[in-house]
Scaffold this motif. Structure first.
Motif: not given
Length: 538
Positions: A305-316, A484-487, A493-496
């Motif tokens: 899910r985008f919340i979990m993916g964003s959190f782990t990406r920010f940690i990296r 748009q690329g910053m999403k 961001f969510p896929f939609w």
């Protein structure tokens, strides 16, 4: 005349006349013995080279040539020799004349899916070296070469360098055909294109350029193909050889291509408009263009899910920046600006460094160098010994260095945390830049303090701004800015919400999702409010 020159002259005189000519343009003359003689002169000194003479239905002398270690013998026995030596009842002998025999054999006799006709001797030699079997018939000026290539390969296994918790477990192997099959399995579309060429004068390595027609920019595809065709080298043993020739800037620690051994990651990048380059014999795929934000992104970000993916990406991302500047900040605080530290902490650090005989910058450089040596030794050793060495290195050597007065406890902690942070980078070759740049940053911090750290970071950032990968700015979509690329940057961001492909790749088809038909936009009633269709009237 010297003995050496005399021997070289005698050697040239002993070479048959047939080898002195340009073999690439020599044609078959229809004489079986001349063809076999030519092939023996080129390949006959190899013990694994086989020339099998036989007669086609007792009427035509023929021979097949192949390397026994590159073919599947059962295929040759049952799909080539058996139908050629045992005449079928439906074959009319009158059809087996020299001018028609190849057509009859190809259409009515040989049980093989891929048969090619060739008259050039040089190309026939190349076919044999590539694992094919050639069929030469006396009195016929053309020959067949059949694809009988077979080499043992390892099984498809999870990739070693890109581990994920959620996501596919398949990884590329060394066989190019298998890797292309893994891509076509995930891209069952007619738009998937594969262009092949051979690179390397000796290895003649097969290189595949993969892209999606209608999505990838054709100018990008042409540029990739042009750069690969310009490579003139003896051997290409891995895709990393090609990377060093086709990258835009050779004098930078930052990699400008993305190497991956995951088919799902490759397909995801192809859908965005990138081009994939595969080499026969390499389990890695090279993706171009590559930008910096790819190096802290993982395939797992899109499987969760985008919340979990964003959190782990920010940690990296935080770990990436932290591992780069933390040793330099530590050196600058200890050497120049201890007043920026809390009083209790500054006293504790000073007490820990009381017995260390050299400055903080020398201490950090020694421990960083030792950690790099330990990391390299751990990678090169067998897995069982490597695991034990890493534990010994972290626990025993670090503790012994503190007790011997060679290092302070806080410095060991700083280097340990920095090393752990560098392991959070998903792309292995991207972490090398961080490891290399920590040393000059620490030296600048030891000489100029925080001022040196800031100057070093500005120089690094300015250098990254000047880099391009196949014409795409390295820091896209941050610079130049693209909303748009910053999403799909630090935060996913969510896929939609990501309905368009990245603008920086100039994709022909910029729309990724049809929002008018998206299931996300469909309003659905809660289950509790839906009528119960199974309810029956009394």
């Amino acid at each position: 005349m010297s003995i050496w020159n005399k021997r070289r002259k005698e050697k040239r005189q002993n070479i048959p006349h047939i080898k002195m000519k340009n073999n690439q343009h020599r044609e078959l003359n229809g004489k079986l013995e001349d063809t076999i003689y030519f092939i023996k002169e080129i390949l006959g000194s190899n013990d694994d080279f086989v020339i099998r003479r036989f007669s086609i239905y007792g009427a035509h002398s023929a021979a097949i040539c192949y390397f026994s270690n590159l073919v599947e013998q059962q295929t040759i026995n049952y799909e080539v020799l058996k139908p050629l030596m045992k005449m079928p009842e439906y074959i009319d002998k009158d059809k087996l004349k020299n001018d028609r025999i190849l057509k009859v054999l190809a259409e009515e006799v040989l049980y093989h899916g891929e048969i090619k006709e060739e008259s050039n001797l040089g190309k026939l030699i190349d076919a044999v070296l590539a694992g094919e079997t050639i069929l030469v018939i006396d009195g016929v000026t053309n020959a067949f070469h059949l694809d009988t290539y077979y080499v043992e390969k390892r099984a498809i296994a999870p990739p070693e360098t890109e581990q994920v918790i959620i996501g596919p477990r398949e990884g590329f192997i060394e066989r190019l055909g298998t890797n292309l099959g893994l891509l076509r399995y995930r891209l069952p579309t007619a738009d998937f294109r594969v262009k092949t060429l051979k690179v390397g004068r000796l290895t003649k390595s097969k290189v595949a350029i993969c892209y999606l027609d209608g999505i990838a920019d054709q100018a990008l595809v042409d540029e990739v193909e042009s750069r690969l065709k310009k490579i003139d080298i003896d051997a290409v043993l891995d895709v990393g050889y090609l990377e060093q020739y086709i990258e835009d800037n050779h004098y930078t620690p930052f990699t400008q291509t993305l190497l991956t051994e995951r088919p799902d990651s490759t397909v995801g990048n192809l859908i965005e408009g990138r081009v994939a380059i595969l080499v026969d014999g390499s389990p890695f795929t090279m993706l171009v263009p590559a930008v910096f934000n790819q190096f802290y992104q993982a395939t797992e970000d899109y499987s969760t899910r985008f919340i979990m993916g964003s959190f782990t990406r920010f940690i990296r991302m935080f770990a990436l920046v932290f591992s780069l500047v933390f040793p330099a900040l530590y050196v600058s605080f200890i050497s120049f600006n201890p007043e920026l530290l809390p009083t209790e902490f500054a006293v504790a650090v000073a007490g820990g460094r009381a017995g260390v005989p050299y400055s903080a910058v020398i201490e950090v450089l020694i421990l960083e160098g030792s950690m790099e040596i330990l990391r390299e030794a751990t990678v090169r050793l067998p897995k069982q010994i490597g695991n034990a060495l890493s534990i010994v290195g972290v626990l025993i050597i670090g503790q012994a260095a503190v007790q011997a007065g060679l290092s302070s406890p806080i410095t060991v902690v700083v280097i340990a945390i920095t090393t752990i942070g560098s392991f959070a980078t998903p792309v292995y070759n991207a972490s090398f830049a961080l490891r290399a740049l920590r040393f000059p940053l620490a030296i600048l911090a030891g000489i100029f303090g925080l001022y040196g750290v800031m100057v070093g970071l500005i120089v690094i950032l300015n250098h990254m701004l000047s880099l391009k990968s196949f014409g795409v700015p390295y820091l896209s979509p941050t610079s130049p800015w693209n909303a748009q690329g910053m999403k799909d940057s630090v935060i996913r961001f969510p896929f939609w919400k990501m309905s368009f492909r990245p603008v920086m790749f100039h994709s022909t088809n910029k729309i990724r999702e049809n929002t008018s038909k998206s299931s996300r936009t469909t309003q659905r009633q809660p289950l509790s409010s839906q009528p119960n269709k199974d309810k029956r009237d009394d």
